[in-house]
Design a protein around this motif. Structure first.
Motif, short mmCIF file in Angstrom:
data_model
loop_
_atom_site.label_atom_id
_atom_site.label_comp_id
_atom_site.label_asym_id
_atom_site.label_seq_id
_atom_site.Cartn_x
_atom_site.Cartn_y
_atom_site.Cartn_z
N ASP A 1 0.81 -1.21 0.00
CA ASP A 1 0.00 0.00 0.00
C ASP A 1 0.84 1.27 0.00
N ILE A 2 2.08 1.16 0.51
CA ILE A 2 2.94 2.34 0.65
C ILE A 2 4.39 1.88 0.70
N VAL B 1 9.54 3.17 -8.38
CA VAL B 1 8.22 2.91 -7.80
C VAL B 1 7.16 3.73 -8.53
N GLY B 2 7.46 4.98 -8.81
CA GLY B 2 6.50 5.84 -9.49
C GLY B 2 6.16 5.35 -10.88
N LEU B 3 7.13 4.81 -11.59
CA LEU B 3 6.90 4.36 -12.95
C LEU B 3 6.24 2.99 -13.02
N LEU C 1 2.64 3.69 -6.27
CA LEU C 1 2.37 3.67 -4.83
C LEU C 1 2.86 4.96 -4.20
N PRO C 2 2.24 5.41 -3.11
CA PRO C 2 2.77 6.56 -2.40
C PRO C 2 4.10 6.20 -1.74
N VAL C 3 5.04 7.15 -1.78
CA VAL C 3 6.38 6.91 -1.23
C VAL C 3 6.67 7.98 -0.19
N GLY D 1 8.20 13.24 -6.54
CA GLY D 1 7.01 12.44 -6.33
C GLY D 1 6.79 11.87 -4.94
N ALA D 2 7.71 12.10 -4.00
CA ALA D 2 7.49 11.60 -2.63
C ALA D 2 6.30 12.35 -2.02
#
Length: 64
Positions: A4-5, A24-26, A30-32, A51-52
């Protein structure tokens, strides 16, 4: 089983935290949350701009 995170340090032995954030973003969307003892404004802003969803300064306090 999924995730989830992601909570990650900026400085890791095998991968740069910003590279992980990009990966992770690509691939996972998920939220980081990034964390580090490095509290320099340019490092914090780099994490957020890449993107964090949050950047925690270590040692992390309960208030954060």
């Amino acid at each position: 089983m999924g995730f989830d995170i992601v909570v990650s340090d900026i400085h890791m032995p095998d991968m740069d935290g910003f590279k992980l954030l990009e990966h992770v973003g690509l691939e996972m969307d998920l939220p980081v949350i990034m964390m580090s003892a490095d509290d320099g404004k340019n490092v914090v802003m780099k994490g957020v701009n890449h993107g964090a969803c949050d950047y925690l300064i270590k040692p992390v306090r309960i208030e954060a």
